[in-house]
Design a protein around this motif. Sequence first.
Motif, PDB file in Angstrom:
ATOM      1  N   VAL A  83      35.930  19.699 -32.747  1.00 31.82           N
ATOM      2  CA  VAL A  83      34.470  19.555 -31.922  1.00 31.82           C
ATOM      3  C   VAL A  83      33.619  18.621 -33.366  1.00 31.82           C
ATOM      4  N   ALA A  84      33.838  18.743 -34.209  1.00 32.84           N
ATOM      5  CA  ALA A  84      33.115  17.983 -35.419  1.00 32.84           C
ATOM      6  C   ALA A  84      33.738  15.855 -35.537  1.00 32.84           C
ATOM      7  N   ASP A  85      34.659  15.914 -34.379  1.00 32.41           N
ATOM      8  CA  ASP A  85      35.354  14.765 -35.003  1.00 32.41           C
ATOM      9  C   ASP A  85      35.045  13.956 -33.343  1.00 32.41           C
ATOM     10  N   LEU A  86      34.511  14.582 -32.626  1.00 34.04           N
ATOM     11  CA  LEU A  86      34.138  14.091 -31.024  1.00 34.04           C
ATOM     12  C   LEU A  86      33.032  13.025 -31.174  1.00 34.04           C
ATOM     13  N   ASP A  87      32.534  12.067 -30.388  1.00 29.19           N
ATOM     14  CA  ASP A  87      31.577  11.492 -30.667  1.00 29.19           C
ATOM     15  C   ASP A  87      30.466  11.904 -29.396  1.00 29.19           C
ATOM     16  N   ASP A  88      29.470  11.371 -29.103  1.00 27.71           N
ATOM     17  CA  ASP A  88      28.104  11.914 -27.840  1.00 27.71           C
ATOM     18  C   ASP A  88      28.594  12.156 -27.133  1.00 27.71           C
ATOM     19  N   ARG A  89      29.588  11.561 -25.871  1.00 24.34           N
ATOM     20  CA  ARG A  89      30.274  11.611 -24.981  1.00 24.34           C
ATOM     21  C   ARG A  89      31.079  12.827 -25.436  1.00 24.34           C
ATOM     22  N   GLY A  90      31.800  12.260 -26.175  1.00 27.50           N
ATOM     23  CA  GLY A  90      33.533  13.479 -25.537  1.00 27.50           C
ATOM     24  C   GLY A  90      32.990  14.874 -26.026  1.00 27.50           C
ATOM     25  N   SER A  92      29.480  15.716 -25.400  1.00 24.18           N
ATOM     26  CA  SER A  92      28.911  16.534 -24.593  1.00 24.18           C
ATOM     27  C   SER A  92      30.109  16.532 -23.174  1.00 24.18           C
ATOM     28  N   LEU A  93      31.055  15.742 -23.125  1.00 23.57           N
ATOM     29  CA  LEU A  93      32.307  15.826 -21.783  1.00 23.57           C
ATOM     30  C   LEU A  93      32.531  17.531 -22.404  1.00 23.57           C
ATOM     31  N   LEU A  94      33.404  17.635 -23.493  1.00 25.91           N
ATOM     32  CA  LEU A  94      33.273  19.311 -23.874  1.00 25.91           C
ATOM     33  C   LEU A  94      32.728  20.205 -24.064  1.00 25.91           C
ATOM     34  N   ARG A  95      31.653  20.319 -23.759  1.00 23.81           N
ATOM     35  CA  ARG A  95      30.364  21.527 -23.216  1.00 23.81           C
ATOM     36  C   ARG A  95      30.754  21.335 -21.559  1.00 23.81           C
TER      37      ARG A  95
ATOM     38  N   LEU C 306      19.706  20.559 -20.846  1.00 26.26           N
ATOM     39  CA  LEU C 306      20.810  19.306 -20.067  1.00 26.26           C
ATOM     40  C   LEU C 306      21.860  19.124 -21.697  1.00 26.26           C
ATOM     41  N   ARG C 307      21.376  19.168 -22.683  1.00 20.12           N
ATOM     42  CA  ARG C 307      22.294  19.073 -23.468  1.00 20.12           C
ATOM     43  C   ARG C 307      23.649  20.648 -23.533  1.00 20.12           C
ATOM     44  N   ILE C 308      23.146  21.290 -23.242  1.00 19.73           N
ATOM     45  CA  ILE C 308      24.199  22.495 -23.492  1.00 19.73           C
ATOM     46  C   ILE C 308      24.929  22.529 -22.055  1.00 19.73           C
ATOM     47  N   MET C 309      24.186  21.926 -21.283  1.00 19.39           N
ATOM     48  CA  MET C 309      25.172  21.947 -20.213  1.00 19.39           C
ATOM     49  C   MET C 309      26.033  21.084 -20.227  1.00 19.39           C
ATOM     50  N   GLY C 310      26.059  19.546 -21.006  1.00 21.73           N
ATOM     51  CA  GLY C 310      27.007  18.765 -21.085  1.00 21.73           C
ATOM     52  C   GLY C 310      26.569  17.625 -20.649  1.00 21.73           C
ATOM     53  N   ALA C 311      25.303  17.369 -20.618  1.00 19.15           N
ATOM     54  CA  ALA C 311      24.825  15.722 -20.500  1.00 19.15           C
ATOM     55  C   ALA C 311      24.676  15.312 -21.672  1.00 19.15           C
ATOM     56  N   THR C 312      25.300  13.633 -21.687  1.00 18.06           N
ATOM     57  CA  THR C 312      24.887  13.033 -22.708  1.00 18.06           C
ATOM     58  C   THR C 312      23.479  12.389 -22.777  1.00 18.06           C
TER      59      THR C 312
END
Lengths: 252, 130, 405
Positions: A83-90, A92-95, C306-312
Motif C-alpha cells: 500500500v505504501a508504494d502505490l501512488d494516488d491513482r494506484g 484509489s484504484l485499490l480502494r 469520496l476518497r474512501i470510495m476510491g476517488a482519486t
Amino acid sequence: MTVETEKRDPDVTPLLRINDLTRTFTRRGKPFDAVSHVSLDLDAGGFVAIVGRSGNGKSTLINMVAGLVRPTGGSVAVDGARVADLDDRGLSLLRNRTIGFVTQEQTLLGNLPVLDNVILPATFFPDGKAGSEPSGERGDGEWEGRDPLVDRAMLLLERLGVDDLAGCLPRELSGGEMRRVSIARALINDPKLIIADEPTGDLDADSTTTVMRLLRERADSGAGVLMVTHDTDAIGYADTVYRMDAGTLSRA
Amino acid sequence: MKNKLIASVPSIVIGALIAIAPQTFAHACTGHGMFGACHWSQQTATGIGVVILALGVIALFSGPKTRMGLNIAVIADCLLLLAVPTILIGVCPGAMMHCRMVMLPTLIVLGVLGIAFAATGAWLDSRTRA
Amino acid sequence: MDTHVTLRDLPLANLARKPLRTTALLAVVTVLAVALFGGTMLGMNLGNGMRSMERRLGADLMVVPQNSANQAEALLTGSNSSTFYFTRDIARKVERADGIAQATEQTYISSLAAACCEEKLQIIGYDPATDFVIAPWVASQFQGELEDGQMVAGANVNVSTDGTIELYGRSWPVVAQLANTGTGLDNSVFINQRTVPDMVEASAAVSKRVMPEEYADKAVSTVMIKVKDGYDPQTVATNIKRLDTRFADLGYVYPGGVTAATKTALDALTGYMAAFVAALWAMGVIVLLAVFAASANERKREFASLRIMGATRGMVNGVIAKEAAAVGAAGGVIGVALGALGILPFSALIGSRLQLPYLQAGPWTVIGLALLAIVCSTAVGVVSSFAVMGRISRGDADIILKEGR
C-alpha cells in the motif's frame, strides 16, 4: 506481542499481509503507539474479527489497511501490492476495486439518493467491471432489462432489506438503514477484501443477521473479510477472532 | 408553496409594471397634435399588463398543472407585448423621441423578463409530480 | 444506454440539493458579471463616441457670432440644437486673416419639430466648394455633388420610405443617410448652403420664420478654420481680432479644446467606473473565497467519503471545480443577460442623459465582451474553489472524518 495465523505459508501471498505495523500518535506531548507492531495475514475466503475496547487502535489499524492513514513503521500489502508504494491513482484504484470499506461513521453522500450512492463507486474507473452482470445472485426478474449497474445495486439493497428506500435521500433514513446502504455501497464492486468497522453498530437483531449472513456468504465465495466489532452476535460469523489491547493484537 | 410563489409573484409584479410604466415614466410622446402610434402602443401595453397581472393573481390560487397553463399564457402575452411597439402598432419614428428612447426599451425589457420568469415557473411546475 | 449516476452528475446534484447556497453564490457571481460586462461596455461606448467626435471635428478654430460660443460648443458635443448667425461679409473678412490654411462657412438652423412625432433637427448648411469638415466623412456614404434642395441625413433622422424628409411643409429629397456617430450630428441634416434661403422661406410659410428675410441669403453661423502649419489656433484668433476692432467681440471656439475638455470628463467617468468595477470584483472574490472556505469545513466529510470510495484526488478536485465552474458560468450568463437587457435597449437614453458622446459598440464587440465576462465569472468561481481543494487535500482522510465526528 506479535501473533500470526497458523496457516502462514511463505510461498503463497495472502490477500492481506500486515507486517510489523506501527502507528505512533502524540497525545499531550507524549508519543504513544495506537497500533504497535501488529502482524496479520488474511487469505481469500477468510473471515477475521477484531474485538476490543474503544480507543485501542482497531480503527487506526483498518484505516492503515485501506491506505487512509500512513503507518509510522511496518507494511501493509493488499492483493500483492504494498500500500505504501502505490501512488494516488494506484491507491484509489485499490480502494475502489479491491477493497470494500464499511466505515464506522456515516459517509453516504447527502445530495444523492440511496440508489445513486450505491452505484457511484462503480463509475469511478469506467474501464473496470462497471456494468458487468451481477455476480451469482439473481433477483426475481423485477429489475431485468434495465441498466445492469442499477440491477446489481437493487439486488444488493434487496438483500439488505432496504430496496424500498432506493429513491430516498440519506437524511430521510434511520441510522440502521444508512448502515445497510453503506454496506451495499461497499459491495457494489465485488471487492476481494471487505473491511468493516462496526458493521452492525446500529442494527437490530434481524438486520444484524441479514448483514452478517451476507458478509459470511461473501467470504465463502472467496472474499476476505476483516471486521472490527463490539457485537457478540457478529463475532460468531468469523473464522478467527483477535483481541486488540493497547495497540497490540492477540488471539482471543 | 415555494413553486407557487415563483410561478405567480413575478407575473403579478411584471404585469403591474407593464400596466403602470407606460402611463407614468415610460409614457408616450407628449405634445402631438393628434394621437400617434406611440399612444396606441401605450394603451395596448397597459391592457396587456393588466391581463398578465390577472393571470398571476389567478396562479396564486391554482394547482401546479393550472399554473403551468397560466404561465404559458403569460409567455404568449409577453410575446404580444413585444410585438405591439415593434411590429403590430409601433412607436414614433424619431430616434430621440421619448416613446422610442424610454417606452420601447422599457416594454422590451419587461417583456423579456416576463418570459424568463414565466418559463422558469412553468418549468418548475412541470417537474413537480402531481 | 446507461441511465445510472456518474461522477459527472455529482456537482449538479450538490448544487440542486443546496438551493440556498447555490442561489447566494449565483447572486454574487451575477453582480460581478453585470458590473464587468456593463461597466466595460459603457466605457467602451463612451470611448467610441469620443473617437467618433474627434474624427468629426476637423477644424482647429470656429469663429462664431458674439455670445454664441457656448451654443456652438453644445452643438459639437451634445444634442442641443440652436440657430445663430452673422453676415457673410463678416465671414469673408475673417477669412482674410493671416495663418489660415483653409476656411469654410456653415449655417446652423434649428428646426421646430418637423412633422408629427419628430424631434427638433439641426439643419447644417455647408459649402461643398470649400468644405473640409463634413465632406470627408460624408464621402463614406455619399459621393458626388449635393444639389440644391437635397439633403444628407444624420443617423437618427427619420427618413420616410420614399427617401424624403418632411420639413416645414415640404418634402426634401435625401440622397444619403450617415452612420451613427454618437454625437449631436446624428440629429442633423446637411444641406448645400445655397439651399438655406429656401429653407428659411419654407419656415416662414408654415411657422415662425427662423431668421429675418434679409439675412436668409447672407447668414453664416460659423467660419470653420484649419490653420497653417506653424500657427496655433490662438495666434490665428489674435490675427483675426486685429483685422477689425469689432472682431474682438466674436466668439472663438477651439474644437481641440472642447474635445480635450470632454475627454477629461470622460476619462474621469471611466476611471471611476473602472475603480468601482475593480473594487466590486475584489470584494466579490473575497466573498466567494469566504463562502467556499467555509463550505470546505462542513463538506470535508463528504469529500473524505469520496476518497474512501476510491476517488482519486483529481476526481474530488474535479467535482469541486465543476461545481464552482457551473455556478460561475451560470452567474456569468445571467449577469450578461441582465446587463445586455439593461444597456442595449436603452443606449439612446443613456447617450442623451450622459451629455457625452456615446456610440454603441457593434454586435461582435458586444459578443466578445459577453464571452469575456462569462469566462471571467467562471474563472473566479474555479479559482475560489481552490480554497476548498487546499483544505481537503491536507491531512489523511481518516483524520478529516474524525474531525467531522
